[in-house]
Design a protein around this motif. Structure first.
Motif, PDB file in Angstrom:
ATOM      1  N   THR A  16       1.395   5.478   1.710  1.00 24.96           N
ATOM      2  CA  THR A  16       1.626   4.150   2.272  1.00 24.96           C
ATOM      3  C   THR A  16       2.797   3.481   1.579  1.00 24.96           C
ATOM      4  O   THR A  16       2.885   3.453   0.367  1.00 24.96           O
ATOM      5  CB  THR A  16       0.378   3.277   2.084  1.00 24.96           C
ATOM      6  N   ARG A  24       0.642  -0.966  11.334  1.00 26.31           N
ATOM      7  CA  ARG A  24      -0.523  -0.086  11.282  1.00 26.31           C
ATOM      8  C   ARG A  24      -1.661  -0.760  10.540  1.00 26.31           C
ATOM      9  O   ARG A  24      -2.829  -0.672  10.930  1.00 26.31           O
ATOM     10  CB  ARG A  24      -0.143   1.230  10.596  1.00 26.31           C
ATOM     11  N   ARG A  27      -3.413  -3.360  12.774  1.00 25.99           N
ATOM     12  CA  ARG A  27      -4.314  -2.760  13.767  1.00 25.99           C
ATOM     13  C   ARG A  27      -5.605  -2.273  13.108  1.00 25.99           C
ATOM     14  O   ARG A  27      -6.703  -2.477  13.642  1.00 25.99           O
ATOM     15  CB  ARG A  27      -3.624  -1.595  14.472  1.00 25.99           C
ATOM     16  N   ALA A  28      -5.457  -1.626  11.957  1.00 27.18           N
ATOM     17  CA  ALA A  28      -6.629  -1.111  11.257  1.00 27.18           C
ATOM     18  C   ALA A  28      -7.529  -2.244  10.781  1.00 27.18           C
ATOM     19  O   ALA A  28      -8.756  -2.149  10.846  1.00 27.18           O
ATOM     20  CB  ALA A  28      -6.197  -0.255  10.065  1.00 27.18           C
ATOM     21  N   ASN A 157      -4.580   1.990   5.019  1.00 29.41           N
ATOM     22  CA  ASN A 157      -3.461   1.738   5.924  1.00 29.41           C
ATOM     23  C   ASN A 157      -2.603   0.557   5.467  1.00 29.41           C
ATOM     24  O   ASN A 157      -1.591   0.250   6.096  1.00 29.41           O
ATOM     25  CB  ASN A 157      -3.983   1.441   7.340  1.00 29.41           C
ATOM     26  N   LEU A 223      -6.816   4.109  17.470  1.00 30.41           N
ATOM     27  CA  LEU A 223      -6.569   3.946  16.031  1.00 30.41           C
ATOM     28  C   LEU A 223      -6.207   5.278  15.392  1.00 30.41           C
ATOM     29  O   LEU A 223      -6.815   6.316  15.705  1.00 30.41           O
ATOM     30  CB  LEU A 223      -7.813   3.359  15.351  1.00 30.41           C
ATOM     31  N   GLU A 224      -5.222   5.248  14.498  1.00 31.44           N
ATOM     32  CA  GLU A 224      -4.794   6.456  13.798  1.00 31.44           C
ATOM     33  C   GLU A 224      -5.627   6.667  12.538  1.00 31.44           C
ATOM     34  O   GLU A 224      -6.215   5.733  11.994  1.00 31.44           O
ATOM     35  CB  GLU A 224      -3.317   6.342  13.397  1.00 31.44           C
ATOM     36  N   THR A 226      -5.952   7.449   8.499  1.00 31.53           N
ATOM     37  CA  THR A 226      -5.189   6.835   7.413  1.00 31.53           C
ATOM     38  C   THR A 226      -4.196   7.829   6.812  1.00 31.53           C
ATOM     39  O   THR A 226      -4.444   9.042   6.780  1.00 31.53           O
ATOM     40  CB  THR A 226      -6.114   6.329   6.294  1.00 31.53           C
TER      41      THR A 226
END
Length: 455
Positions: A16, A24, A27-28, A157, A223-224, A226
């Motif tokens: 990160t 990101r 969103r997380a 994230n 959602l992606e 981490t």
């Protein structure tokens, strides 16, 4: 207690950066807040129903104390299941990913909670209490699984220097869940007659939980995973022979850290559940205060907590997690006895003591609520972080889960014994401070020890 120095260096294995993370991270954080809010809504409405309904619909006896103890015992069952959920989720969260575990937890909670709304009363089916307990266990497994997933999605994230702020969004589920649950119960109790509420009205809040299923799909779809877990997955794929059980690694290398995290967090759980759940049963049963009045003031108090949680998360980025967390421990320890003296001095014509007690109470606990997720995640390296943080948090939940039942036993049907609950909180606070002091000495920096915390 000394503050820890803020270190903005990403933890070992982190990918990160402070430049590419904010979109990101946002969103997380939003996904964590929404999922935990709905999860805690489901978990809390059970506690509210146990305080208001289950003692008569499932556990009616000739003694109010016995009925209340039996009802709150089923609340505690959910807390016993939480560490099991944390262990299972930790294993798969550290091996498969943070996101799929969170999605599975949300689905499990939605199904279990909605089914509770269909459990018949004991007079109709004598096995009803057993069915209720089984579904409560499923709730506990789901909450035990979701907490770690939500916290790590938010913190891993986030930019290294803003983990406290973004991590606090996972903790927003606590006050938001209470607000949602109390709003629903307040509307239902205000619009239905007492007999209708006890017969079928209490089931409506449980059926509403089905809205969680679309949320689970959205997390899965949009959602992606981490960055830190992606890094771990690459290493495991490159060397599959070295894969180990994360929970075994935690218990082998970091058992002391798990126990210290649990001990430091126990006061917050005890404080919260005696205030939010136990006080409802106490003032409505012994002091004659209307349910709608009690739920209204709890709703107001928790609504005030919503902006405080990210505020204290932000302050932990500036002044250190351990300092803010420790201030919360001291605040709850000091306020516990006055809070319960005020609650005990309430009545149908004098509800202001109750209002003051819970409003100041949620302010005191917000110090810990806003920092505990990030603090616990930073105590463990990425490859065992889900397992370690979840286990520490959920062990403390077992202690807190028995708090309403212990409260009933301490009071023993005599409202004059309310002070004993405050004394219990003070003792838990003293233990929490000792555990936090040990954490400060063991991990003097905010990040996980560069020596990998071998014990």
């Amino acid at each position: 207690m000394s503050s820890d120095t803020v270190d903005v260096t990403p933890p070992p294995g982190s990918t990160t950066s402070t430049t590419d993370a904010p979109p990101r991270a946002g969103r997380a954080a939003v996904a964590a807040a929404i999922s935990t809010s709905l999860e805690w809504y489901d978990f809390f409405i059970y506690s509210t129903a146990a305080a208001l309904v289950f003692n008569s619909t499932f556990f009616a006896t000739g003694s109010e104390v016995v009925a209340a103890v039996n009802s709150f015992a089923t609340v505690a069952v959910g807390f016993i299941a939480r560490p099991i959920g944390g262990i299972l989720a930790g294993h798969f969260g550290d091996k498969v990913g943070r996101k799929p575990v969170l999605v599975a937890a949300v689905v499990l909670m939605a199904i279990a909670t909605s089914l509770i709304g269909f459990v018949p009363n004991t007079e109709i089916v004598w096995l009803a209490p057993m069915i209720l307990v089984t579904l409560r266990i499923c709730q506990g497994l789901a909450v035990g699984a979701q907490w770690g997933g939500a916290v790590l999605l938010a913190t891993e994230n986030a930019p290294a220097n803003r983990r406290g702020f973004f991590g606090s969004f996972a903790q927003l589920g606590v006050p938001i869940g209470v607000v949602l649950g109390n709003v629903v119960f307040l509307v239902i109790t205000s619009t239905l007659a007492q007999d209708d509420f006890l017969s079928w009205g209490w089931r409506i809040p449980f059926w509403i939980s089905l809205v969680m299923l679309p949320v689970a799909f959205a997390i899965h779809r949009y959602l992606e995973e981490t960055p830190e877990f992606k890094k771990i997955a690459e290493k495991l794929d490159a060397a599959p022979a070295v894969k180990k059980s994360p929970i075994i690694e935690v218990l082998r290398k970091n058992p002391g850290t798990v126990l210290l995290a649990a001990g430091s967090n126990a006061i917050g759980i005890i404080f919260f559940y005696t205030m939010i759940t136990g006080s409802v049963q106490f003032v409505t049963t012994y002091l004659g205060v209307e349910r709608s009045t009690v739920l209204t003031y709890i709703l107001i108090a928790c609504a005030l907590q919503i902006p405080l949680v990210p505020l204290f998360g932000h302050l932990s980025d500036k002044f250190g997690r351990k300092l803010i967390f420790g201030l919360g421990t001291v605040a709850m320890m000091v306020w516990g006895l006055p809070m319960w003296l005020l609650i005990g001095g309430s009545g149908p014509d004098s509800v202001w003591p109750f209002a003051i007690a819970v409003i100041v109470g949620v302010i005191a606990m917000s110090f810990q609520t806003g920092t505990q997720g990030t603090l616990f995640s930073e105590l463990f390296p990425p490859e065992i972080r889900f397992s370690g943080a979840s286990l520490g948090y959920q062990i403390s939940a077992i202690i807190g889960g028995f708090a309403p039942m212990v409260m009933v036993l301490l009071i023993g049907g005599n409202p004059d014994n309310a002070w004993k609950v405050g004394a219990l909180i003070a003792v838990a606070g003293a233990v929490g401070l000792l555990c936090l002091l040990a954490i400060v000495r063991r991990y003097p920096t905010p990040e996980f020890s560069k020596a990998q915390g071998q014990e």
